[in-house]
Design a protein around this motif. Structure first.
Motif, PDB file in Angstrom:
ATOM      1  N   SER A  62      38.858  50.587  34.793  1.00  0.00           N
ATOM      2  CA  SER A  62      40.464  50.854  34.625  1.00  0.00           C
ATOM      3  C   SER A  62      40.645  52.220  34.316  1.00  0.00           C
ATOM      4  O   SER A  62      41.648  52.932  34.731  1.00  0.00           O
ATOM      5  CB  SER A  62      40.708  50.454  33.034  1.00  0.00           C
ATOM      6  N   GLN A 102      46.679  46.011  33.959  1.00  0.00           N
ATOM      7  CA  GLN A 102      46.105  44.811  33.617  1.00  0.00           C
ATOM      8  C   GLN A 102      47.183  43.935  32.804  1.00  0.00           C
ATOM      9  O   GLN A 102      47.354  42.733  33.190  1.00  0.00           O
ATOM     10  CB  GLN A 102      44.944  44.841  32.939  1.00  0.00           C
ATOM     11  N   ASP A 179      44.758  46.402  38.530  1.00  0.00           N
ATOM     12  CA  ASP A 179      43.799  46.469  37.432  1.00  0.00           C
ATOM     13  C   ASP A 179      43.829  44.855  37.026  1.00  0.00           C
ATOM     14  O   ASP A 179      44.602  44.487  36.323  1.00  0.00           O
ATOM     15  CB  ASP A 179      44.281  47.320  36.413  1.00  0.00           C
ATOM     16  N   GLU A 180      42.723  44.035  37.360  1.00  0.00           N
ATOM     17  CA  GLU A 180      42.284  42.735  36.963  1.00  0.00           C
ATOM     18  C   GLU A 180      43.548  41.850  37.307  1.00  0.00           C
ATOM     19  O   GLU A 180      44.362  41.285  36.268  1.00  0.00           O
ATOM     20  CB  GLU A 180      42.005  42.780  35.645  1.00  0.00           C
TER      21      GLU A 180
HETATM   22 MG   LIG Z   1      39.283  47.547  32.554  1.00  0.00          MG
END
Ligand SMILES: [Mg+2]
Ligand SMILES: Nc1ncnc2c1ncn2[C@@H]1O[C@H](COP(=O)(O)OP(=O)(O)O)[C@@H](O)[C@H]1O
Length: 261
Positions: A62, A102, A179-180
């Motif tokens: 991240s 995320q 991010d994810e």
């Molecule tokens: Mg992360």
């Protein structure tokens, strides 16, 4: 919450098409509390490449993504389409890098989906017609066309993630940094996301723990651990290397499946 406002002026002369779309050279970063998160990251991504970024929690994924559009500023060199990331170039950089956090609640803050997706284009100074056209296009791309007037707060996690992706697609970025993206999605929403990412013809750097997604969607994978790139190669080769995966806390997709069954 982060607001990413690209400036009106974009100096095209600064871009150089011969450079890799993303270039990171010896990037170091420590958080204000002293925790070192990146210890000399170097990475090149060519235009059109889709790259998976994997590694255990705390590896620095991240933190690295937050550097791509200058939200965090470390020591080292980052260039987007040949443009060095610095104070002067932030507007141009942010017009080119679509960063999706995320947690979609960090990205969505307007009373309606339309306003959230229109926010970026409006602040680029585009005319109302063009803004509407971009919102329509972005929402169609993520399969959320019927949601213009909905309140983002009341959407499901999968829907929020799609709208969050639409907010950056409306800026027509050259590189998508996610991010994810599949974290917290149910199987159907996850399947929809995989299909969406497969169909988007954009350069991508995607951090994820979802190794089945990596296997299905990506050719190239970068493994990070403790702030370093510890492997960078083809997904097929790296997923075959049990020792490497175990050393960095990763599992093969089929192994995860065995554990689940
Ligand atoms: Mg992360
Ligand atoms: N805001 C912060 N302040 C201090 N340390 C942080 C902060 N955010 C992340 N870190 C630390 O930086 C390192 C990298 O974190 P992160 O980039 O979130 O890793 P990943 O995304 O791979 O899980 C970890 O040691 C984490 O604890």
């Amino acid at each position: 919450m982060f607001m990413l406002l690209p400036d009106l002026a974009v100096d095209a002369s600064l871009s150089a098409d011969s450079a890799p779309l993303l270039l990171i050279d010896d990037l170091h970063f420590a958080y204000p509390d002293g925790r070192v998160a990146l210890r000399g990251i170097s990475l090149r991504v060519a235009r059109g490449e889709k790259v998976a970024l994997v590694g255990p929690n705390g590896a620095g994924k991240s933190t690295l993504l937050l550097h791509l559009n200058g939200i965090l500023r470390g020591k080292g060199r980052i260039e987007i389409a040949g443009i060095p990331v610095n104070d002067r170039t932030l507007p141009q950089v942010r017009a080119r890098v679509g960063l999706v956090f995320q947690n979609p609640d960090d990205q969505l803050f307007s009373p309606t989906v339309f306003e959230d997706v229109a926010f970026g284009p409006l602040h680029m100074g585009l005319a109302a017609d063009e803004v509407r056209a971009r919102v329509d296009r972005a929402l169609a791309m993520v399969g959320m066309s019927a949601y213009h007037e909905r309140h983002p707060y009341h959407l499901s996690m999968g829907e929020k993630k799609r709208v969050a992706i639409a907010t950056v697609l409306a800026m027509e970025p050259e590189i998508l940094a996610l991010d994810e993206p599949s974290a917290g999605l149910d199987p159907r929403a996850r399947r929809g996301l995989i299909n969406l990412l497969r169909d988007l013809p954009l350069t991508m750097l995607v951090s994820t723990h979802d190794m089945a997604l990596v296997q299905e969607l990506f050719d190239r994978m970068v493994i990070m651990d403790e702030g370093r790139v510890v492997a960078d190669g083809s997904v097929t080769t790296l997923l075959d290397d049990q020792a490497l995966l175990e050393e960095h806390g990763l599992e093969t997709p089929w192994k995860e499946r065995e554990v689940r069954d």
